[in-house]
Design a protein around this motif. Sequence first.
Motif, PDB file in Angstrom:
ATOM      1  N   PHE A  66       2.949  73.982  12.859  1.00 30.12           N
ATOM      2  CA  PHE A  66       2.812  73.059  13.973  1.00 30.12           C
ATOM      3  C   PHE A  66       2.436  73.886  15.207  1.00 30.12           C
ATOM      4  O   PHE A  66       3.308  74.392  15.916  1.00 30.12           O
ATOM      5  CB  PHE A  66       4.119  72.296  14.187  1.00 30.12           C
ATOM      6  N   HIS A  69       1.138  71.298  19.223  1.00 31.85           N
ATOM      7  CA  HIS A  69       2.186  70.311  19.423  1.00 31.85           C
ATOM      8  C   HIS A  69       2.915  70.569  20.733  1.00 31.85           C
ATOM      9  O   HIS A  69       2.818  71.651  21.321  1.00 31.85           O
ATOM     10  CB  HIS A  69       3.173  70.335  18.251  1.00 31.85           C
ATOM     11  N   GLN A  70       3.665  69.572  21.165  1.00 37.56           N
ATOM     12  CA  GLN A  70       4.414  69.697  22.406  1.00 37.56           C
ATOM     13  C   GLN A  70       5.752  68.986  22.301  1.00 37.56           C
ATOM     14  O   GLN A  70       5.934  68.068  21.508  1.00 37.56           O
ATOM     15  CB  GLN A  70       3.627  69.105  23.581  1.00 37.56           C
ATOM     16  N   THR A 105       5.466  75.569  19.542  1.00 33.45           N
ATOM     17  CA  THR A 105       4.843  75.999  18.298  1.00 33.45           C
ATOM     18  C   THR A 105       5.923  76.370  17.294  1.00 33.45           C
ATOM     19  O   THR A 105       6.831  77.155  17.600  1.00 33.45           O
ATOM     20  CB  THR A 105       3.931  77.222  18.537  1.00 33.45           C
ATOM     21  N   GLU A 141       5.602  66.061  19.193  1.00 34.78           N
ATOM     22  CA  GLU A 141       4.401  65.319  18.840  1.00 34.78           C
ATOM     23  C   GLU A 141       3.171  66.226  18.845  1.00 34.78           C
ATOM     24  O   GLU A 141       3.137  67.288  19.474  1.00 34.78           O
ATOM     25  CB  GLU A 141       4.183  64.166  19.816  1.00 34.78           C
ATOM     26  N   GLU A 142       2.150  65.747  18.143  1.00 35.08           N
ATOM     27  CA  GLU A 142       0.859  66.423  18.067  1.00 35.08           C
ATOM     28  C   GLU A 142       0.065  66.103  19.337  1.00 35.08           C
ATOM     29  O   GLU A 142       0.023  64.949  19.782  1.00 35.08           O
ATOM     30  CB  GLU A 142       0.124  65.923  16.824  1.00 35.08           C
ATOM     31  N   THR A 143      -0.560  67.126  19.918  1.00 39.62           N
ATOM     32  CA  THR A 143      -1.322  66.896  21.149  1.00 39.62           C
ATOM     33  C   THR A 143      -2.764  66.527  20.875  1.00 39.62           C
ATOM     34  O   THR A 143      -3.439  65.968  21.737  1.00 39.62           O
ATOM     35  CB  THR A 143      -1.295  68.146  22.040  1.00 39.62           C
ATOM     36  N   LYS A 147      -2.395  62.483  17.148  1.00 40.88           N
ATOM     37  CA  LYS A 147      -1.252  62.518  18.053  1.00 40.88           C
ATOM     38  C   LYS A 147      -0.003  61.946  17.393  1.00 40.88           C
ATOM     39  O   LYS A 147       0.737  61.156  17.982  1.00 40.88           O
ATOM     40  CB  LYS A 147      -1.571  61.780  19.360  1.00 40.88           C
ATOM     41  N   ILE A 150       6.176  63.752  15.220  1.00 39.74           N
ATOM     42  CA  ILE A 150       6.816  64.418  14.088  1.00 39.74           C
ATOM     43  C   ILE A 150       8.304  64.110  14.045  1.00 39.74           C
ATOM     44  O   ILE A 150       8.881  63.901  12.980  1.00 39.74           O
ATOM     45  CB  ILE A 150       6.598  65.946  14.157  1.00 39.74           C
TER      46      ILE A 150
END
Length: 584
Positions: A66, A69-70, A105, A141-143, A147, A150
């Motif tokens: 991952f 992600h943020q 990350t 979450e995925e940036t 998006k 997770i």
Amino acid sequence: MVIDGSINEVGADVCANQTITYRNDINGRVAEAGGVSPVDISGSFTVVGNIATVTATYELLDPGTFTTHQGVIYVWEDDVTWCCGYGGVNHWDDLTRVIRTSPVTLTTVGQTVTLVETWDITTAEGVACNPANLHAAAIFEETGGNKNVIQATDFVSPLPTFFPALVTGQTLKSIPNGNDTALFTCSVQNVGTAADVLNLGLTGFPWTADFLVEGDPTYYTSTSVALAPQERKEITIRVQTNGVKQIGSGTFSVASQGDNTQVRNATYKVFNDSYAVLLVDDDAGTYEVPFTTAFTNLGYLYERVTAASLGGMIGYDVVVWHTGYATSNTITATDQANLIAYMDQGGRVFVSAMDFTTGLANPNTFVNDYLGVASWTVNTKANTAVGVGGDPVTDGMSIALTFPSQAANRVDTLVPGLGTTIFNNELAVPCAVRYERPNQARSIFSTIVATALSTSAPDPNNSETFIEKGLIWLLEPPTSTDVPTGVGALASRIVSASPNPFAPRTELSFAISTRAAKAPVSLIVVDAAGRQVKNLVDGTLEAGTHSVVWDGTDASSRTVAGGVYFARLKTSEGESSQKLLRVR
């Protein structure tokens, strides 16, 4: 509104209705992943003076990468009064106060990243904050890409410092024969930074009911327990019923004696002297009357809900999902995901839904793998429902069908795949099937609207007999008749683990058949390498359904690490297993 990068909701309704739509969308996305995430989020939310602090720790539990992600931190407030908003609205809940994001990350199992965000509540825009009404949540979450979210979690309100957390397990159980004991489990925890005393109470049940606090052999209806910061106590609730057929519920309450007393309640429900039946009335008419009449005449206690108001199905012995005359939007993708999740726990489902397959694309996971149907042709019609010789549900039946008009006769042709035909039309074309999955979940799927079946013809050629025999087959202990050789064909078996994934404990429900009763029975937990972790049951048991709680500890009462474990039930019939995922 785009939910998790894959579900688009265009337009909006009033908040109450729109909330249901969003919730169903989110539950559907969760079900697609089996409710399991490779990332765990833990943390806390506090307010000291004017400074609110959110601490969120992201941990990678399973292999994965991952890197785009943020972590997102939200703080919101309930019960805000401001005059005047659009349309004269002056009361607001779920009002977002702060949103903070930081790159996170995760690439190595066990890796953790901690974010700490502080905020001066006196800088809030508009109306001043009330700290008692603030809440916080963290998201991973995925940036880019879709998006996808997770993982997400919320944290308890910051006040009082001695806030009592209440974690509930399965909250609904049935005692089909009455005069027995239902056991529920939950836990209470002081999540604050100072010691606290929690007042515990159990009220409302129409039967004798009391509870046991971990470490204390005495049963109470009310007591107080002192907890150090972060200390948790397991609670066992015992409900002893009588022979009266009724649905009874009670409330377990937890109240802090801290300076800012708050109360948390959990409601538990028991179906006594009856199986627990849930009727999902998924139409706008009264076409479910054959079912409600049959339930009453046959002595089944039931609850009726609409699809939109459906909460959960776990705990019900059988779910009857009924639609009447509706040509679209019957058993939506979200509904199917909910039913799949229920059947994955061994649930029994009676689907009575004409027009369900209209406009539905094949392949379809729910229809193919859970209802046992390989393919279908819509609106082929039927004037008679002819049973199949030797079938436990429809043997000897020939039921005349009556529709308000020929155009209303929209019975489908079903081509069984894994399932078995139980009704043909007068031309020997299948229109209803039954199926038993390898995990012993069972389903009946009829494309004949219930009100088309005769209600007055002599037995067995009427709707009530069909419903009666259908329920008997759905509820009976499974046999190997419909199950492929060597694939879970045991009457004695692990029925469910709830919750699963779990933290810190899960309740295992398991069935012992008449043949296996009074013979040696063992239920153990092993780790992913097959090493025994804990022995939960070792002895002999009566036939029926039993339950036991694994508190996430080993034989030496040490808390085990997060990860994959297996419960293994061994009886004279063989071995049944259930995968368990402990999260931290």
